[in-house]
Scaffold this motif. Structure first.
Motif, PDB file in Angstrom:
ATOM      1  N   ASP A   1       6.559  12.003  -2.619  1.00 18.36           N
ATOM      2  CA  ASP A   1       5.401  11.114  -2.580  1.00 18.36           C
ATOM      3  C   ASP A   1       4.623  11.304  -3.884  1.00 18.36           C
ATOM      4  O   ASP A   1       3.991  12.342  -4.109  1.00 18.36           O
TER       5      ASP A   1
ATOM      6  N   SER B   1       0.859  -1.197   0.000  1.00 27.15           N
ATOM      7  CA  SER B   1       0.000   0.000   0.000  1.00 27.15           C
ATOM      8  C   SER B   1       0.885   1.234   0.000  1.00 27.15           C
ATOM      9  O   SER B   1       2.099   1.148   0.265  1.00 27.15           O
ATOM     10  N   GLY B   2       0.259   2.369  -0.244  1.00 25.09           N
ATOM     11  CA  GLY B   2       0.994   3.625  -0.265  1.00 25.09           C
ATOM     12  C   GLY B   2       1.640   3.922   1.073  1.00 25.09           C
ATOM     13  O   GLY B   2       2.834   4.235   1.154  1.00 25.09           O
ATOM     14  N   THR B   3       0.859   3.792   2.132  1.00 22.07           N
ATOM     15  CA  THR B   3       1.403   4.176   3.444  1.00 22.07           C
ATOM     16  C   THR B   3       2.566   3.284   3.833  1.00 22.07           C
ATOM     17  O   THR B   3       3.532   3.734   4.459  1.00 22.07           O
TER      18      THR B   3
ATOM     19  N   TYR C   1      -0.530  14.880   3.209  1.00 22.84           N
ATOM     20  CA  TYR C   1      -1.101  13.571   3.523  1.00 22.84           C
ATOM     21  C   TYR C   1      -0.206  12.500   2.911  1.00 22.84           C
ATOM     22  O   TYR C   1       0.048  12.508   1.698  1.00 22.84           O
ATOM     23  N   HIS C   2       0.264  11.576   3.764  1.00 23.92           N
ATOM     24  CA  HIS C   2       1.131  10.501   3.269  1.00 23.92           C
ATOM     25  C   HIS C   2       0.634   9.127   3.678  1.00 23.92           C
ATOM     26  O   HIS C   2       1.350   8.141   3.482  1.00 23.92           O
ATOM     27  N   GLY C   3      -0.552   9.044   4.273  1.00 20.53           N
ATOM     28  CA  GLY C   3      -1.066   7.737   4.670  1.00 20.53           C
ATOM     29  C   GLY C   3      -1.434   7.727   6.140  1.00 20.53           C
ATOM     30  O   GLY C   3      -1.282   8.735   6.846  1.00 20.53           O
TER      31      GLY C   3
ATOM     32  N   GLU D   1       4.704  15.769  -1.004  1.00 22.37           N
ATOM     33  CA  GLU D   1       3.965  15.299  -2.171  1.00 22.37           C
ATOM     34  C   GLU D   1       4.385  16.196  -3.337  1.00 22.37           C
ATOM     35  O   GLU D   1       4.469  17.422  -3.159  1.00 22.37           O
TER      36      GLU D   1
ATOM     37  N   ILE E   1       2.384   9.023  -4.862  1.00 22.59           N
ATOM     38  CA  ILE E   1       1.316   8.024  -4.770  1.00 22.59           C
ATOM     39  C   ILE E   1       0.072   8.490  -5.529  1.00 22.59           C
ATOM     40  O   ILE E   1      -0.593   7.694  -6.181  1.00 22.59           O
ATOM     41  N   GLN E   2      -0.179   9.789  -5.494  1.00 21.07           N
ATOM     42  CA  GLN E   2      -1.336  10.284  -6.255  1.00 21.07           C
ATOM     43  C   GLN E   2      -0.956  10.855  -7.626  1.00 21.07           C
ATOM     44  O   GLN E   2      -1.540  10.465  -8.634  1.00 21.07           O
TER      45      GLN E   2
ATOM     46  N   LYS F   1      -1.223   3.583  -5.373  1.00 16.49           N
ATOM     47  CA  LYS F   1      -2.483   3.848  -6.066  1.00 16.49           C
ATOM     48  C   LYS F   1      -2.491   3.426  -7.539  1.00 16.49           C
ATOM     49  O   LYS F   1      -2.672   2.253  -7.844  1.00 16.49           O
TER      50      LYS F   1
HETATM   51  C1  LIG Z   1      -0.250  11.418  -1.506  1.00 17.57           C
HETATM   52  C2  LIG Z   1      -0.633  10.161  -0.803  1.00 17.57           C
HETATM   53  N1  LIG Z   1       0.277   9.526  -0.050  1.00 17.57           N
HETATM   54  C3  LIG Z   1      -0.011   8.374   0.582  1.00 17.57           C
HETATM   55  C4  LIG Z   1      -1.278   7.817   0.515  1.00 17.57           C
HETATM   56  C5  LIG Z   1      -1.575   6.536   1.251  1.00 17.57           C
HETATM   57  O1  LIG Z   1      -1.768   5.483   0.371  1.00 17.57           O
HETATM   58  P1  LIG Z   1      -2.602   4.197   0.846  1.00 17.57           P
HETATM   59  O2  LIG Z   1      -4.006   4.662   1.106  1.00 17.57           O
HETATM   60  O3  LIG Z   1      -2.470   3.228  -0.280  1.00 17.57           O
HETATM   61  O4  LIG Z   1      -1.941   3.708   2.093  1.00 17.57           O
HETATM   62  C6  LIG Z   1      -2.260   8.465  -0.227  1.00 17.57           C
HETATM   63  C7  LIG Z   1      -3.631   7.927  -0.281  1.00 17.57           C
HETATM   64  O5  LIG Z   1      -4.603   8.627  -0.421  1.00 17.57           O
HETATM   65  C8  LIG Z   1      -1.928   9.656  -0.904  1.00 17.57           C
HETATM   66  O6  LIG Z   1      -2.840  10.308  -1.647  1.00 17.57           O
END
Ligand SMILES: Cc1ncc(COP(=O)(O)O)c(C=O)c1O
Length: 393
Positions: free
Chosen positions: A216, A104-106, A132-134, A183, A218-219, A245
């Motif tokens: 980050d 997962s992202g977090t 936001y990082h999880g 991010e 992830i998005q 993601k």
């Molecule tokens: C920028 C960012 N980092 C980390 C995450 C966390 O990812 P996950 O929900 O897969 O743990 C998200 C999820 O929304 C995110 O948007």
């Protein structure tokens, strides 16, 4: 089903949308009452190629027929994970060469933070306000939103917050700093892009004091901003890039990528610096590779920027004060949270899925699949404009 959902499934909020899903295909999700919903959200930026993309489905099915989980991450040679890591290396600038795959992202953020601490021998992590990082402990420690953190303190000590895009705050990055984590485009904060070379200035300061830069993605990553990684738009290569993601094309994944020298730190002294049972899972890796190939080897990324222009043109309205973001990571802001709520809820009634952002209550999230067609964009934007016209009258 609704009763069982509320009775047995732990909830995240008092008011979930609670749409009961029947199936999903392309840019549409179908509920059990046979209603079709045009998807402007893509499972919150996760379903890069829409729903049930044939190449992703085939990759999953082919791999399921061969083998699923056989051993913990990193012990056996499993072709899907190796091919995925290699493909990422081939499409990522130097020195980003080795990828660690997680679930997962977090979890990928946790791995990246650990790597930065291990590599620098320092413990201070600097993050941005409204970041936001999880939601695991480490990721939450670098979340820039106290309201969501306070109930879970104490979190990981040694974290500091700076203001995104504020160059004066770069003075906070010192020889005590292990890493700055940002991010590339702030998501929950309201899809805020870095301005005036901000990311390269952060990178230069990190280099000057021996700190690492973690971005980050992830998005914004995996084609959503018109480049494979968002940082390619801003002339800055991080020491560690984190993805998730959209990389999985609808399957759960996280990954962090760094130089071979950096990654070597996780394998000794102590060995097994980061371990995971299911990370690099062959079925997930096969789905991710199929997704990445489709994003990289077709015109999708170029089209993403055309679709951004189309959406920005179609969503001109007195109640839309601003459209932030890049590519298909867009946030349309209305004058108030009330109007935004009305629009999102009414859109669902009219067959369009839009959604909120975590910390910017005026924002309407538009993060459709990259595969959405122009005709579908036009249909979705018309629904939004009709709703706004009604509110405006
Ligand atoms: C920028 C960012 N980092 C980390 C995450 C966390 O990812 P996950 O929900 O897969 O743990 C998200 C999820 O929304 C995110 O948007």
């Amino acid at each position: 089903m609704k009763e069982a959902f509320f009775k047995y499934q732990a909830q995240t909020s008092p008011f979930p949308l609670a749409m009961e899903i029947s199936h999903a295909k392309g840019s549409y999700i179908y509920d059990t009452n046979q209603n079709a919903y045009l998807d402007f959200v893509a499972g919150v930026s996760a379903c890069s190629l829409g729903h049930g993309h044939p190449k992703v489905v085939k990759a999953i099915k082919d791999q399921v027929d061969k083998y699923m989980h056989v051993m913990v991450y990193g012990e056996y040679i499993q072709k899907p994970a190796v091919d995925l890591a290699k493909f990422i290396a081939q499409h990522t600038p130097e020195p980003l060469e080795q990828t660690y795959l997680v679930n997962s992202g977090t979890e990928a953020i946790e791995g990246a933070l650990k790597l930065a601490k291990r590599a620098t021998g320092r413990s201070e992590i600097i993050a941005a306000k409204h970041a936001y990082h999880g939601n695991t402990m480490g990721s939450m420690s670098v979340m820039g939103y106290e309201e969501r953190k306070q109930a879970y303190r104490p979190l990981v000590p040694g974290t500091k917050l700076i203001t995104f895009n504020n160059e004066d705050d770069l003075a906070e990055i010192t020889n005590k700093t292990a890493a700055v984590i940002l991010e590339t485009i702030q998501g929950g904060a309201g899809f805020i892009e870095p301005k005036n070379g901000y990311l390269s200035k952060v990178k230069a300061k990190c280099e000057a004091v021996g700190a690492l830069l973690i971005l980050d993605e992830i998005q914004p990553g995996i084609g959503r901003t018109g480049k494979l990684f968002g940082f390619e738009n801003y002339n800055c290569v991080p020491d560690i890039v984190v993805s998730g993601k959209g990389l999985g094309g609808g399957m759960p994944i996280g990954a962090f990528t760094a130089s071979t020298a950096l990654m070597a730190q996780l394998k000794e002294d102590p060995k097994m610096g980061h371990i995971t049972t299911f990370g690099g899972h062959p079925v997930i890796a096969a789905a991710a590779l199929a997704t990445l190939k489709e994003v990289v080897e077709t015109e999708l990324m170029v089209e993403t920027l055309e679709k951004e222009r189309l959406i920005k043109r179609l969503l001109q309205h007195p109640l839309i004060t601003e459209i932030r973001g890049k590519g298909l990571m867009l946030a349309a802001l209305t004058p108030s949270a009330e109007i935004t709520n009305q629009v999102i809820l009414e859109a669902q009634n009219q067959g369009l899925i839009a959604f909120w952002l975590l910390f910017e209550p005026r924002a309407i999230r538009i993060t459709s699949p990259l595969t959405i067609s122009n005709t579908e964009i036009e249909a979705g934007c018309k629904i939004l404009i009709d709703i706004l016209n009604k509110i405006n009258n």
